[in-house]
Design an enzyme around this catalytic site. Structure first.
Site, PDB file in Angstrom:
ATOM      1  N   LYS A  11      -0.606  -0.874  -5.893  1.00  0.00           N
ATOM      2  CA  LYS A  11      -1.999  -1.342  -5.984  1.00  0.00           C
ATOM      3  C   LYS A  11      -2.681  -0.733  -7.223  1.00  0.00           C
ATOM      4  O   LYS A  11      -2.123   0.183  -7.865  1.00  0.00           O
ATOM      5  CB  LYS A  11      -2.720  -0.977  -4.685  1.00  0.00           C
ATOM      6  N   TYR A  51      -3.776 -11.748   1.318  1.00  0.00           N
ATOM      7  CA  TYR A  51      -4.285 -11.037   2.501  1.00  0.00           C
ATOM      8  C   TYR A  51      -4.951 -11.982   3.512  1.00  0.00           C
ATOM      9  O   TYR A  51      -5.804 -11.543   4.285  1.00  0.00           O
ATOM     10  CB  TYR A  51      -5.258  -9.938   2.070  1.00  0.00           C
ATOM     11  N   PHE A  59     -13.283  -5.214   6.629  1.00  0.00           N
ATOM     12  CA  PHE A  59     -13.005  -4.627   5.315  1.00  0.00           C
ATOM     13  C   PHE A  59     -12.389  -5.636   4.344  1.00  0.00           C
ATOM     14  O   PHE A  59     -12.014  -5.268   3.230  1.00  0.00           O
ATOM     15  CB  PHE A  59     -12.084  -3.406   5.468  1.00  0.00           C
ATOM     16  N   ARG A  87       8.891   0.386   4.647  1.00  0.00           N
ATOM     17  CA  ARG A  87       7.638   0.783   5.311  1.00  0.00           C
ATOM     18  C   ARG A  87       7.657   2.282   5.637  1.00  0.00           C
ATOM     19  O   ARG A  87       6.627   2.955   5.572  1.00  0.00           O
ATOM     20  CB  ARG A  87       7.435  -0.015   6.603  1.00  0.00           C
ATOM     21  N   THR A  93      -0.340   3.281   7.355  1.00  0.00           N
ATOM     22  CA  THR A  93      -1.408   2.607   6.595  1.00  0.00           C
ATOM     23  C   THR A  93      -2.522   3.573   6.206  1.00  0.00           C
ATOM     24  O   THR A  93      -2.985   3.572   5.063  1.00  0.00           O
ATOM     25  CB  THR A  93      -1.994   1.458   7.436  1.00  0.00           C
ATOM     26  N   ARG A 104       2.430   7.421   0.745  1.00  0.00           N
ATOM     27  CA  ARG A 104       1.008   7.610   1.077  1.00  0.00           C
ATOM     28  C   ARG A 104       0.730   9.044   1.527  1.00  0.00           C
ATOM     29  O   ARG A 104      -0.339   9.593   1.235  1.00  0.00           O
ATOM     30  CB  ARG A 104       0.584   6.603   2.146  1.00  0.00           C
ATOM     31  N   ASN A 114      -4.945   3.202  -0.757  1.00  0.00           N
ATOM     32  CA  ASN A 114      -3.662   3.715  -0.245  1.00  0.00           C
ATOM     33  C   ASN A 114      -2.446   3.316  -1.078  1.00  0.00           C
ATOM     34  O   ASN A 114      -1.322   3.262  -0.578  1.00  0.00           O
ATOM     35  CB  ASN A 114      -3.486   3.380   1.243  1.00  0.00           C
ATOM     36  N   HIS A 117       1.545  -1.460  -1.175  1.00  0.00           N
ATOM     37  CA  HIS A 117       1.734  -2.429  -0.085  1.00  0.00           C
ATOM     38  C   HIS A 117       3.219  -2.694   0.094  1.00  0.00           C
ATOM     39  O   HIS A 117       3.959  -2.782  -0.888  1.00  0.00           O
ATOM     40  CB  HIS A 117       1.048  -3.760  -0.428  1.00  0.00           C
ATOM     41  N   GLU A 128       5.644 -13.674   1.119  1.00  0.00           N
ATOM     42  CA  GLU A 128       5.012 -12.953   0.005  1.00  0.00           C
ATOM     43  C   GLU A 128       5.831 -13.102  -1.285  1.00  0.00           C
ATOM     44  O   GLU A 128       5.263 -13.272  -2.363  1.00  0.00           O
ATOM     45  CB  GLU A 128       4.831 -11.477   0.386  1.00  0.00           C
TER      46      GLU A 128
HETATM   47  N1  LIG Z   1     -10.170   0.223   8.062  1.00  0.00           N
HETATM   48  C1  LIG Z   1      -9.887  -0.119   6.804  1.00  0.00           C
HETATM   49  N2  LIG Z   1     -10.784   0.060   5.823  1.00  0.00           N
HETATM   50  C2  LIG Z   1     -10.538  -0.277   4.551  1.00  0.00           C
HETATM   51  N3  LIG Z   1      -9.362  -0.816   4.153  1.00  0.00           N
HETATM   52  C3  LIG Z   1      -8.423  -1.014   5.093  1.00  0.00           C
HETATM   53  C4  LIG Z   1      -8.627  -0.681   6.464  1.00  0.00           C
HETATM   54  N4  LIG Z   1      -7.506  -0.988   7.150  1.00  0.00           N
HETATM   55  C5  LIG Z   1      -6.650  -1.499   6.254  1.00  0.00           C
HETATM   56  N5  LIG Z   1      -7.194  -1.507   5.015  1.00  0.00           N
HETATM   57  C6  LIG Z   1      -6.578  -1.990   3.780  1.00  0.00           C
HETATM   58  O1  LIG Z   1      -5.951  -3.237   4.024  1.00  0.00           O
HETATM   59  C7  LIG Z   1      -4.563  -3.144   3.751  1.00  0.00           C
HETATM   60  C8  LIG Z   1      -3.828  -4.053   4.687  1.00  0.00           C
HETATM   61  O2  LIG Z   1      -3.997  -3.592   6.001  1.00  0.00           O
HETATM   62  P1  LIG Z   1      -2.822  -3.715   7.057  1.00  0.00           P
HETATM   63  O3  LIG Z   1      -3.412  -3.465   8.384  1.00  0.00           O
HETATM   64  O4  LIG Z   1      -2.083  -5.001   6.821  1.00  0.00           O
HETATM   65  O5  LIG Z   1      -1.962  -2.448   6.679  1.00  0.00           O
HETATM   66  P2  LIG Z   1      -0.545  -2.293   6.003  1.00  0.00           P
HETATM   67  O6  LIG Z   1       0.339  -3.420   6.431  1.00  0.00           O
HETATM   68  O7  LIG Z   1      -0.035  -0.907   6.180  1.00  0.00           O
HETATM   69  O8  LIG Z   1      -0.958  -2.373   4.502  1.00  0.00           O
HETATM   70  P3  LIG Z   1      -0.321  -3.236   3.368  1.00  0.00           P
HETATM   71  O9  LIG Z   1      -0.399  -4.665   3.868  1.00  0.00           O
HETATM   72  O10 LIG Z   1      -1.224  -2.962   2.195  1.00  0.00           O
HETATM   73  O11 LIG Z   1       1.049  -2.713   3.201  1.00  0.00           O
HETATM   74  C9  LIG Z   1      -4.249  -1.646   3.901  1.00  0.00           C
HETATM   75  O12 LIG Z   1      -3.111  -1.248   3.186  1.00  0.00           O
HETATM   76  C10 LIG Z   1      -5.497  -1.028   3.314  1.00  0.00           C
HETATM   77  O13 LIG Z   1      -5.447  -1.048   1.876  1.00  0.00           O
END
Ligand SMILES: Nc1ncnc2c1ncn2[C@@H]1O[C@H](COP(=O)(O)OP(=O)(O)OP(=O)(O)O)[C@@H](O)[C@H]1O
Length: 151
Positions: A11, A51, A59, A87, A93, A104, A114, A117, A128
């Protein structure tokens, strides 16, 4: 031969903070193979598509702003179990829950910054990869493959 693929994106914060090399190195050293990579700053509509599953989350707007705030490194990695293991390499996350030793866990503090992805399932990886690399990926076989994989 392992054919599983995953989509990994560094990111904008990971790019700005100079973490590209370390992140790529972790996947390489584990025994996964890089099949596609590009540095790209995406449009808002593209980030919203990537997304789209999170479009109802509170968010979502901030997440899209974050992803379009600078260039990202989009990659495809291949290897046995690369989706699930990828993962694990990335970590939970929310970096507050990510174990030390994960990307992370080692490199960030906030869930909204974070760093990386990774696809959460083989099916989402396929979707994707098709979105980010519509022209496909590079087919090649590493000469060290037999030193990492039994078959
Ligand atoms: N509560 C939150 N507040 C702000 N940003 C969030 C929050 N939860 C998730 N995100 C953001 O949205 C992304 C996607 O969320 P998801 O729940 O799909 O997590 P993930 O699958 O671990 O992440 P990614 O898809 O980025 O690998 C997270 O990586 C983070 O950048």
């Amino acid at each position: 031969m392992a054919t599983e693929l995953t989509f990994i994106m560094i990111k904008p914060d990971g790019v700005q903070r100079g973490l590209i090399g370390d992140i790529i190195s972790r996947f390489e050293k584990k025994g996964f193979f890089l099949k596609a990579m590009k540095l790209i700053q995406v449009e808002r509509s593209f980030a919203e598509k990537h997304y789209s599953d999170l479009s109802t989350k509170p968010f979502f707007g901030a997440l899209v702003e974050y992803i379009i705030s600078g260039p990202v490194v989009a990659m495809v990695w291949q290897g046995k179990g690369v989706v699930a293991t990828g993962r694990k390499i990335i970590g939970a996350t929310n970096p507050a829950q990510s174990e030390p030793g994960t990307i992370r866990g080692d490199f960030c503090i906030e869930v909204s910054r974070n760093v990386i992805h990774g696809s959460d399932a083989v099916e989402s990886a396929q979707k994707e990869i098709a979105l980010w690399f519509p022209d496909g990926v590079t087919e090649w076989r590493s000469s060290v493959h037999p030193w990492i994989y039994e078959n």
